[in-house]
Design a protein around this motif. Structure first.
Motif, PDB file in Angstrom:
ATOM      1  N   PHE A  16       0.810  -1.215   0.000  1.00 40.02           N
ATOM      2  CA  PHE A  16       0.000   0.000   0.000  1.00 40.02           C
ATOM      3  C   PHE A  16       0.842   1.264   0.000  1.00 40.02           C
ATOM      4  CE2 PHE A  16       0.850   1.095   4.372  1.00 40.02           C
ATOM      5  CZ  PHE A  16       1.016  -0.117   5.021  1.00 40.02           C
ATOM      6  N   LYS A  17       2.153   1.153   0.222  1.00 43.40           N
ATOM      7  CA  LYS A  17       3.018   2.319   0.201  1.00 43.40           C
ATOM      8  C   LYS A  17       3.480   2.556  -1.226  1.00 43.40           C
ATOM      9  CE  LYS A  17       6.983   4.420   2.522  1.00 43.40           C
ATOM     10  NZ  LYS A  17       8.111   4.198   3.463  1.00 43.40           N
ATOM     11  N   LEU A  96      -2.606   2.553  -9.744  1.00 49.86           N
ATOM     12  CA  LEU A  96      -2.026   2.398  -8.415  1.00 49.86           C
ATOM     13  C   LEU A  96      -1.460   0.997  -8.223  1.00 49.86           C
ATOM     14  CD1 LEU A  96      -1.565   3.607  -5.573  1.00 49.86           C
ATOM     15  CD2 LEU A  96      -3.843   2.745  -4.965  1.00 49.86           C
ATOM     16  N   ILE A  97      -2.210  -0.004  -8.654  1.00 48.23           N
ATOM     17  CA  ILE A  97      -1.796  -1.396  -8.443  1.00 48.23           C
ATOM     18  C   ILE A  97      -0.552  -1.737  -9.261  1.00 48.23           C
ATOM     19  CG2 ILE A  97      -2.467  -3.802  -8.775  1.00 48.23           C
ATOM     20  CD1 ILE A  97      -5.365  -2.920  -8.200  1.00 48.23           C
ATOM     21  N   PHE A  98      -0.640  -1.569 -10.565  1.00 46.55           N
ATOM     22  CA  PHE A  98       0.453  -2.016 -11.427  1.00 46.55           C
ATOM     23  C   PHE A  98       1.559  -0.965 -11.549  1.00 46.55           C
ATOM     24  CE2 PHE A  98      -3.209  -4.533 -12.777  1.00 46.55           C
ATOM     25  CZ  PHE A  98      -2.673  -5.812 -12.637  1.00 46.55           C
ATOM     26  N   GLY A  99       1.200   0.295 -11.402  1.00 46.23           N
ATOM     27  CA  GLY A  99       2.224   1.331 -11.417  1.00 46.23           C
ATOM     28  C   GLY A  99       3.177   1.204 -10.248  1.00 46.23           C
ATOM     29  N   THR A 100       2.654   0.773  -9.113  1.00 44.33           N
ATOM     30  CA  THR A 100       3.489   0.571  -7.930  1.00 44.33           C
ATOM     31  C   THR A 100       4.562  -0.480  -8.192  1.00 44.33           C
ATOM     32  OG1 THR A 100       1.783   1.249  -6.358  1.00 44.33           O
ATOM     33  CG2 THR A 100       3.481  -0.247  -5.531  1.00 44.33           C
ATOM     34  N   VAL A 101       4.163  -1.589  -8.786  1.00 41.81           N
ATOM     35  CA  VAL A 101       5.108  -2.678  -9.079  1.00 41.81           C
ATOM     36  C   VAL A 101       6.204  -2.210 -10.026  1.00 41.81           C
ATOM     37  CG1 VAL A 101       5.343  -4.972 -10.101  1.00 41.81           C
ATOM     38  CG2 VAL A 101       3.335  -4.433  -8.708  1.00 41.81           C
TER      39      VAL A 101
END
Length: 240
Positions: A16-17, A96-101
């Motif tokens: 979540f960060k 948010l989900i895939f951009g974080t990875v």
């Protein structure tokens, strides 16, 4: 590898960060949408005219008015516009989900370059498949699709330990090589789900890059962005 501990991309952070660059991009998209909404209908129409992607004004196959230069910048600027709050919200969640990875792996510059290539490829796919069409295309889903593609080698790659410069160990991801994607069951399942969702969204108008004129989904932009994102990841990944 002791002199390159950051290349492998540590994965210690909680999911979540999210990286600041991802949150900043989402904030920009939301800010633009709010500004257009506040400005009123006239500005909303003008923003679509000035910044959305319209194949007809690129090809010149039909008489279509265009702001000088929009034939160039609209390959990118269409991604900053959204047809509705629901359209924006769905894209922001996937971003948010895939951009974080991907951002954790490639860093800020790599993340932005990959998004840029994916967005341009999405517009190019629309141009190729809707040559001369006067429809209006908006949405950041080309970049989202590119990030989904770039996340595949990381999500289904293998974990390994690397030695930091101070002698400590970190867990890092060794991504799948291109040919390994087609032999990895998890990656194949992900690909199947992506293409199924893309085709479904194109048929139902569920979510994604909007083709506003027809109240439909520009699924071709998803495919173009996905392919560009996968190629961009392997070109940009610092640990080869």
């Amino acid at each position: 590898m002791s002199d390159q501990p950051d290349i492998a991309g540590p994965v210690k952070e909680p999911f979540f960060k999210a990286p600041g660059i991802v949150l900043a991009m989402i904030a920009v998209l939301i800010g633009i949408h709010i500004a257009i909404q506040i400005a009123g209908p006239n500005w909303e129409v003008w923003s679509l005219y000035a910044f959305s992607f319209i194949p007809a004004r690129i090809t010149g196959s039909i008489s279509f008015p265009a702001i000088y230069g929009s034939q160039v910048w609209s390959f990118v600027t269409y991604a900053f516009l959204h047809g509705s709050w629901g359209h924006l919200f769905s894209n922001a969640i996937w971003l948010l989900i895939f951009g974080t990875v991907v951002a954790r792996r490639l860093g800020n510059a790599g993340f932005l370059v990959l998004c840029l290539f994916s967005v341009v490829a999405g517009a190019a796919a629309m141009l190729a498949t809707h040559w001369g069409d006067g429809g209006t295309v908006v949405g950041v889903s080309g970049a989202v699709s590119g990030l989904m593609a770039a996340a595949i080698p990381l999500m289904f790659g293998s974990k390994m330990q690397v030695v930091d410069s101070d002698g400590s160990y970190q867990i890092a991801i060794k991504p799948l090589k291109p040919f390994e994607i087609l032999s990895n069951r998890g990656a194949i399942a992900f690909l199947a789900v992506f293409f199924a969702m893309t085709l479904y969204s194109g048929a139902s108008g569920w979510t994604g890059t909007s083709y506003i004129e027809n109240a439909s989904i520009a699924w071709e932009a998803h495919i173009g962005g996905f392919i560009a994102g996968l190629f961009s990841f392997y070109a940009l990944d610092p640990w080869k």
